[in-house]
Design an enzyme around this catalytic site. Structure first.
Site, PDB file in Angstrom:
ATOM      1  N   SER A 188       0.818  -1.338  -0.013  1.00 23.87           N
ATOM      2  CA  SER A 188       0.005   0.116  -0.079  1.00 23.87           C
ATOM      3  C   SER A 188       0.880   1.199  -0.092  1.00 23.87           C
ATOM      4  O   SER A 188       0.595   2.230  -0.716  1.00 23.87           O
ATOM      5  CB  SER A 188      -0.987   0.073   1.199  1.00 23.87           C
ATOM      6  N   LYS A 248      -9.063  -4.942  11.827  1.00 22.05           N
ATOM      7  CA  LYS A 248     -10.360  -4.507  10.885  1.00 22.05           C
ATOM      8  C   LYS A 248     -11.697  -4.564  11.818  1.00 22.05           C
ATOM      9  O   LYS A 248     -12.466  -3.659  11.571  1.00 22.05           O
ATOM     10  CB  LYS A 248     -10.516  -5.182   9.838  1.00 22.05           C
ATOM     11  N   ASN A 258     -11.531  -1.076   6.792  1.00 20.08           N
ATOM     12  CA  ASN A 258     -10.143  -1.100   6.384  1.00 20.08           C
ATOM     13  C   ASN A 258      -9.864   0.162   5.932  1.00 20.08           C
ATOM     14  O   ASN A 258      -8.654   0.488   5.369  1.00 20.08           O
ATOM     15  CB  ASN A 258     -10.158  -2.023   4.914  1.00 20.08           C
ATOM     16  N   ALA A 272     -13.777 -11.401   4.272  1.00 20.52           N
ATOM     17  CA  ALA A 272     -13.627 -11.169   2.695  1.00 20.52           C
ATOM     18  C   ALA A 272     -14.897 -11.480   1.974  1.00 20.52           C
ATOM     19  O   ALA A 272     -15.740 -10.761   1.231  1.00 20.52           O
ATOM     20  CB  ALA A 272     -12.333 -11.823   1.978  1.00 20.52           C
ATOM     21  N   ILE A 285      -9.263 -13.844  -4.420  1.00 22.82           N
ATOM     22  CA  ILE A 285      -8.880 -12.797  -3.804  1.00 22.82           C
ATOM     23  C   ILE A 285      -7.481 -12.499  -3.444  1.00 22.82           C
ATOM     24  O   ILE A 285      -7.024 -11.502  -3.281  1.00 22.82           O
ATOM     25  CB  ILE A 285      -9.717 -12.190  -2.633  1.00 22.82           C
TER      26      ILE A 285
END
Length: 276
Positions: free
Chosen positions: A17, A66, A87, A132, A217
């Site tokens: 990120s 989270k 998130n 997820a 994912i």
């Protein structure tokens, strides 16, 4: 005044990120920086207070925070509240902390880049019933997908999600394995995406239908065992990198008001991960 953003998690060193967001700031000529912060679970409350006190404009939240961050936020958007997971945090102009979840919407954007929006009536099988899967199921429903089934080892967990959706079906992995031909879109969300050997697939793909769409994912590796096996059966493949990039882009939009260049970022990270 220079803005700054962060991602908090434990561990955090592996996160891509910071590279992604800092590249976007440079491309968009935004005077900002994005930094990784290693936050242990027992320090989440202090970390949130410190980020707010020190003037972070927002931050991303990854494992294992989270869910545990929620009591320390002022407000949740609708999807984050449904999911019970955050998130992305926005530090608003009013000094409030608002939590979002961009994972599910990021997946749907990635999926529809690959398949378009005309397949929303096709039968979807979500494999797994964790966080997820939950976010993806709600996000698909919000975008108009009308035929969603969730398969999980423990069918009760899948049933809990479909009950909250007030739609869809739940089944066991064994039931799913026997009825694969009934589905056109397969979304793999279990830890099998990163496993090897006997645990590399959630179930046998012997009856996997040719011409179906298979998504995972996981983005590292780009081609998970599930995607490799589905491709051998003639499926169109959607790896997890698009989800990762789009969830970050949606967070960027929450913070800065515009959507960054996702195509170039996907190409950049694909090359880094050894893809084409």
């Amino acid at each position: 005044m220079k803005k700054w953003f962060a991602v908090i998690g434990d561990p955090i060193a592996q996160s891509k990120s910071p590279e992604m967001h800092n590249a976007w700031y440079e491309e968009e000529n935004v005077d900002a920086t994005y930094i990784p912060m290693h936050v242990k679970p027992e320090h989440i409350q202090q970390a949130v207070a410190s980020l707010k006190l020190l003037g972070a404009s927002g931050w991303n939240v990854t494992i294992p925070h989270k869910q545990t961050i929620i009591p320390f936020l002022d407000e949740l958007d609708g999807l984050a509240a449904k999911m019970g997971a955050v998130n992305t945090v926005v530090h608003t102009a009013e000094g409030k902390l608002k939590g979002y979840n961009t994972d599910g919407p990021g997946f749907v954007k990635s999926l529809e880049e690959a398949i378009g929006t005309k397949k929303r009536n096709e039968a979807v099988l979500i494999i797994g019933a964790g966080g997820a899967a939950r976010g993806i199921a709600f996000s698909l429903q919000m975008e108009g997908y009308t035929n969603i089934t969730i398969a999980n080892r423990t069918i009760e967990k899948a049933q809990q999600i479909t009950d909250e959706m007030n739609a869809g079906r739940a089944m066991s992995l064994q039931q799913a394995e026997q009825s694969l031909s009934a589905f056109q879109i397969f979304i793999q969300t279990t830890p099998a995406g990163m496993a090897t050997g006997d645990f590399a697939l959630p179930f046998s793909l012997e009856k996997f239908p040719a011409g179906a769409i298979a998504a995972d994912i996981v983005y590292n590796p780009l081609m998970t065992p599930f995607l490799q096996a589905a491709e051998q059966k003639g499926a169109a493949i959607v790896n997890g990198l698009g989800m990762f990039v789009h969830q970050g882009a949606i967070a960027y939009e929450h913070w800065l008001g515009n959507y960054p260049n996702t195509n170039a970022m996907i190409a950049r990270l694909t090359a880094q991960l050894g893809g084409k």
